[in-house]
Design a protein around this motif. Structure first.
Motif, PDB file in Angstrom:
ATOM      1  N   GLY A 153       0.806  -1.217   0.000  1.00 45.14           N
ATOM      2  CA  GLY A 153       0.000   0.000   0.000  1.00 45.14           C
ATOM      3  C   GLY A 153       0.836   1.262   0.000  1.00 45.14           C
ATOM      4  N   PHE A 154       2.161   1.103  -0.031  1.00 45.61           N
ATOM      5  CA  PHE A 154       3.036   2.275  -0.022  1.00 45.61           C
ATOM      6  C   PHE A 154       3.346   2.748  -1.432  1.00 45.61           C
ATOM      7  N   GLU A 155       3.290   4.042  -1.639  1.00 49.82           N
ATOM      8  CA  GLU A 155       3.800   4.694  -2.845  1.00 49.82           C
ATOM      9  C   GLU A 155       4.109   6.136  -2.486  1.00 49.82           C
ATOM     10  N   GLY A 156       4.810   6.810  -3.372  1.00 49.91           N
ATOM     11  CA  GLY A 156       5.213   8.181  -3.090  1.00 49.91           C
ATOM     12  C   GLY A 156       4.043   9.138  -3.087  1.00 49.91           C
ATOM     13  N   ILE A 157       4.223  10.270  -2.405  1.00 46.39           N
ATOM     14  CA  ILE A 157       3.166  11.282  -2.354  1.00 46.39           C
ATOM     15  C   ILE A 157       2.967  11.940  -3.719  1.00 46.39           C
ATOM     16  N   ALA A 158       4.009  11.905  -4.572  1.00 49.73           N
ATOM     17  CA  ALA A 158       3.918  12.409  -5.953  1.00 49.73           C
ATOM     18  C   ALA A 158       4.377  11.284  -6.876  1.00 49.73           C
ATOM     19  N   PRO A 159       3.542  10.277  -7.118  1.00 52.37           N
ATOM     20  CA  PRO A 159       3.971   9.037  -7.763  1.00 52.37           C
ATOM     21  C   PRO A 159       4.355   9.134  -9.229  1.00 52.37           C
ATOM     22  N   ASP A 160       4.215  10.301  -9.842  1.00 53.10           N
ATOM     23  CA  ASP A 160       4.662  10.470 -11.232  1.00 53.10           C
ATOM     24  C   ASP A 160       5.826  11.449 -11.350  1.00 53.10           C
ATOM     25  N   ALA A 161       6.318  11.960 -10.220  1.00 49.59           N
ATOM     26  CA  ALA A 161       7.462  12.880 -10.266  1.00 49.59           C
ATOM     27  C   ALA A 161       8.739  12.112 -10.588  1.00 49.59           C
ATOM     28  N   LYS A 162       9.760  12.822 -11.001  1.00 49.36           N
ATOM     29  CA  LYS A 162      11.065  12.232 -11.293  1.00 49.36           C
ATOM     30  C   LYS A 162      12.064  12.628 -10.205  1.00 49.36           C
ATOM     31  N   ILE A 163      13.066  11.763 -10.010  1.00 47.44           N
ATOM     32  CA  ILE A 163      14.099  11.985  -8.998  1.00 47.44           C
ATOM     33  C   ILE A 163      15.462  12.137  -9.668  1.00 47.44           C
ATOM     34  N   LEU A 164      16.142  13.241  -9.378  1.00 50.28           N
ATOM     35  CA  LEU A 164      17.531  13.432  -9.802  1.00 50.28           C
ATOM     36  C   LEU A 164      18.402  13.198  -8.568  1.00 50.28           C
ATOM     37  N   SER A 165      19.161  12.116  -8.580  1.00 47.01           N
ATOM     38  CA  SER A 165      19.987  11.780  -7.420  1.00 47.01           C
ATOM     39  C   SER A 165      21.357  12.433  -7.526  1.00 47.01           C
ATOM     40  N   LEU A 166      21.662  13.275  -6.540  1.00 48.34           N
ATOM     41  CA  LEU A 166      22.974  13.916  -6.453  1.00 48.34           C
ATOM     42  C   LEU A 166      23.593  13.457  -5.133  1.00 48.34           C
ATOM     43  N   ARG A 167      24.513  12.523  -5.243  1.00 48.20           N
ATOM     44  CA  ARG A 167      25.082  11.841  -4.078  1.00 48.20           C
ATOM     45  C   ARG A 167      26.253  12.648  -3.523  1.00 48.20           C
ATOM     46  N   TYR A 168      26.018  13.327  -2.414  1.00 50.83           N
ATOM     47  CA  TYR A 168      27.065  14.186  -1.868  1.00 50.83           C
ATOM     48  C   TYR A 168      27.851  13.509  -0.747  1.00 50.83           C
ATOM     49  N   THR A 169      27.327  12.403  -0.207  1.00 45.93           N
ATOM     50  CA  THR A 169      27.999  11.680   0.872  1.00 45.93           C
ATOM     51  C   THR A 169      27.654  10.200   0.767  1.00 45.93           C
ATOM     52  N   GLY A 170      28.246   9.382   1.661  1.00 43.96           N
ATOM     53  CA  GLY A 170      27.940   7.956   1.650  1.00 43.96           C
ATOM     54  C   GLY A 170      28.787   7.149   0.692  1.00 43.96           C
ATOM     55  N   GLY A 171      29.987   7.625   0.359  1.00 49.48           N
ATOM     56  CA  GLY A 171      30.872   6.861  -0.522  1.00 49.48           C
ATOM     57  C   GLY A 171      31.561   5.747   0.235  1.00 49.48           C
ATOM     58  N   ALA A 172      32.055   4.750  -0.503  1.00 52.09           N
ATOM     59  CA  ALA A 172      32.720   3.614   0.143  1.00 52.09           C
ATOM     60  C   ALA A 172      34.007   4.042   0.835  1.00 52.09           C
ATOM     61  N   ASN A 173      34.747   4.957   0.226  1.00 50.96           N
ATOM     62  CA  ASN A 173      36.035   5.375   0.791  1.00 50.96           C
ATOM     63  C   ASN A 173      36.102   6.879   1.056  1.00 50.96           C
ATOM     64  N   LYS A 174      35.025   7.584   0.791  1.00 44.67           N
ATOM     65  CA  LYS A 174      35.022   9.033   0.965  1.00 44.67           C
ATOM     66  C   LYS A 174      33.651   9.485   1.452  1.00 44.67           C
ATOM     67  N   GLN A 175      33.640  10.313   2.479  1.00 48.36           N
ATOM     68  CA  GLN A 175      32.396  10.874   2.971  1.00 48.36           C
ATOM     69  C   GLN A 175      32.308  12.341   2.582  1.00 48.36           C
ATOM     70  N   GLY A 176      31.084  12.806   2.519  1.00 43.70           N
ATOM     71  CA  GLY A 176      30.875  14.161   2.073  1.00 43.70           C
ATOM     72  C   GLY A 176      30.998  15.182   3.179  1.00 43.70           C
ATOM     73  N   ASP A 177      30.876  16.443   2.806  1.00 44.62           N
ATOM     74  CA  ASP A 177      30.913  17.551   3.741  1.00 44.62           C
ATOM     75  C   ASP A 177      30.101  18.688   3.152  1.00 44.62           C
ATOM     76  N   SER A 178      30.175  19.840   3.784  1.00 42.12           N
ATOM     77  CA  SER A 178      29.403  20.973   3.281  1.00 42.12           C
ATOM     78  C   SER A 178      29.852  21.391   1.885  1.00 42.12           C
ATOM     79  N   GLY A 179      31.106  21.103   1.548  1.00 40.06           N
ATOM     80  CA  GLY A 179      31.605  21.425   0.205  1.00 40.06           C
ATOM     81  C   GLY A 179      30.947  20.569  -0.867  1.00 40.06           C
ATOM     82  N   THR A 180      30.853  19.253  -0.635  1.00 37.72           N
ATOM     83  CA  THR A 180      30.209  18.387  -1.622  1.00 37.72           C
ATOM     84  C   THR A 180      28.705  18.650  -1.680  1.00 37.72           C
ATOM     85  N   MET A 181      28.116  19.012  -0.536  1.00 33.16           N
ATOM     86  CA  MET A 181      26.698  19.371  -0.554  1.00 33.16           C
ATOM     87  C   MET A 181      26.475  20.621  -1.389  1.00 33.16           C
TER      88      MET A 181
END
Length: 427
Positions: A153-181
């Motif tokens: 019964g779960f779906e997004g609140i805007a189920p036809d919107a698109k998502i642009l993923s910009l990964r600023y943190t969570g790397g395997a060997n590197k974490q992000g900071d305010s600069g990458t954000m």
């Protein structure tokens, strides 16, 4: 949204915890504060180990509660049950609107997100923008735009919107900071994205010049930035968090099933609106769903509503969309407060009002006596979570002491009865 009203600010705070044993830990803490000495208890629940731009406002779940690639939750989550979805989606579904998710990445292999991904995703910490080692960004994206799927019964609140993923943190060997954000924010602006979701805050709640500059540029370019207020509100103290406190950013607190501030949600004069942030079901990497708490998951709920409004009113500016969300929110008073801002977002009310909004919200007008309307009594925020816990602890303590007295009294009575019986037998 800051920059449209003057408010004072202060500092302090710490994380909210996950579900599971959280309630028991809080009661034990209150009992300890009341002077009750307890045996050592298990350590507080740990976060799921996610890094931040120093510290991220990541929603927390108890260790071991979530398994990536596991099954789905069949029932409709409470955060969607509270909305007349058919009525909402008759107005808009988010079609044609792209929301930038600046986070740990979004795993596009989850079936509910595969068709939701916009081209151009990017990572600033190695790997791909559609890779998510932590699971946080995938949860955020799902709350915004997860596609419907048989068996859940779960779906997004805007189920036809698109998502642009910009990964600023969570790397395997590197974490992000305010600069990458900041770099991710500038990339979203370059892509001409209308809505940007940021479910993180800076380490030690510090204002950062680079991040502030990127946010200012995005606001000036017409983007609506929606940011989580933070999970450090359990101590009851107000504090600014960034980027949520920057001018032009729509800061989102977390509310619970009773439309009250979640106990962990950071309070402060910068808070603009609140949205569901407790027991939030969403997508996770490798497929499946999990639940978690946090203002991290309240912000994308509002981002989804903003996407609906953008589709329905493509010419509205960011400030007008924010104003409509704030003005139609459900609140206990005429104006905002430091706990839930202008109130808890009401998606259907926001979409149903087709009038053109102003660029800043205003308090509801008072009802004049004798005008034929009802003059409402002043409403307070009621008993706070801390007060409720203190009262519960006192009840528990009082009951415990009463039981001790009953047991002790019973022991004395039994002893006296045996003494009298022995005396009679000796005569």
């Amino acid at each position: 949204m800051k920059g449209r009203r003057a408010r004072s600010r202060s500092h302090n705070g710490r994380y909210g915890r996950g579900t599971g044993t959280r309630a028991a830990q809080r009661v034990l803490g209150v009992l300890a504060a009341a002077g009750v000495c307890l045996a050592s208890t298990p350590p507080a629940l740990a976060s799921d180990g996610r890094p931040a731009p120093g510290r991220a406002d990541f929603g927390l779940a108890a260790s071991g509660e979530c398994a990536f690639g596991d099954g789905v939750i069949k029932s409709t989550p409470w955060s969607l049950q509270r909305v007349l979805l058919d009525q909402l989606w008759a107005q808009a579904t988010g079609k044609g609107v792209t929301v930038a998710v600046i986070d740990t990445g979004v795993d596009s292999s989850n079936r509910q997100l595969t068709d939701a991904m916009a081209p151009g995703s990017k990572s600033y910490v190695g790997g791909s923008g559609t890779q998510d080692l932590e699971g946080h960004g995938t949860r955020v994206a799902g709350i915004i735009a997860a596609r419907p799927m048989k068996g859940t019964g779960f779906e997004g609140i805007a189920p036809d919107a698109k998502i642009l993923s910009l990964r600023y943190t969570g790397g395997a060997n590197k974490q992000g900071d305010s600069g990458t954000m900041a770099a991710a924010i500038r990339a979203a602006v370059a892509k001409r994205v209308d809505i940007i979701n940021i479910s993180s805050d800076t380490a030690n709640k510090k204002d950062d010049a680079t991040l502030r500059s990127a946010v200012t540029a995005a606001v000036n370019a017409g983007a609506l930035i929606i940011a989580a207020a933070g999970n450090d509100g359990a101590d009851g103290k107000s504090a600014d968090t960034y980027p949520a406190s920057y001018d032009g950013v729509l800061a989102v607190a977390a509310s619970d099933r009773n439309d009250e501030r979640a106990y962990f949600s950071q309070s402060g004069d910068f808070v603009d609106v609140a949205a569901p942030g407790v027991d939030m079901v969403s997508t996770v990497p490798k497929g499946g769903q999990c639940t978690a708490d946090g203002t991290s998951f309240a912000a994308p709920y509002v981002a989804g509503v903003a996407a609906l409004l953008k589709q329905a009113h493509p010419t509205w500016k960011a400030a007008q969309i924010a104003t409509r969300i704030e003005q139609t929110a459900q609140r206990p008073g005429r104006g905002p407060n430091q706990f839930t801002g202008w109130g808890v977002v009401d998606p259907v009310a926001a979409l149903s009002d087709t009038s053109t909004p102003a660029t800043s919200p205003t308090p509801d007008p008072p009802v004049q006596a004798g005008s034929g309307g009802v003059v409402p009594m002043a409403v307070t925020m009621g008993e706070s979570e801390a007060e409720k816990e203190r009262r519960t602890a006192i009840y528990v303590l009082g009951t415990g002491l009463a039981l001790v007295l009953v047991v002790a009294g019973s022991g004395v009575a039994v002893r006296d009865w045996r003494s009298r019986r022995t005396g009679r037998a000796g005569r």
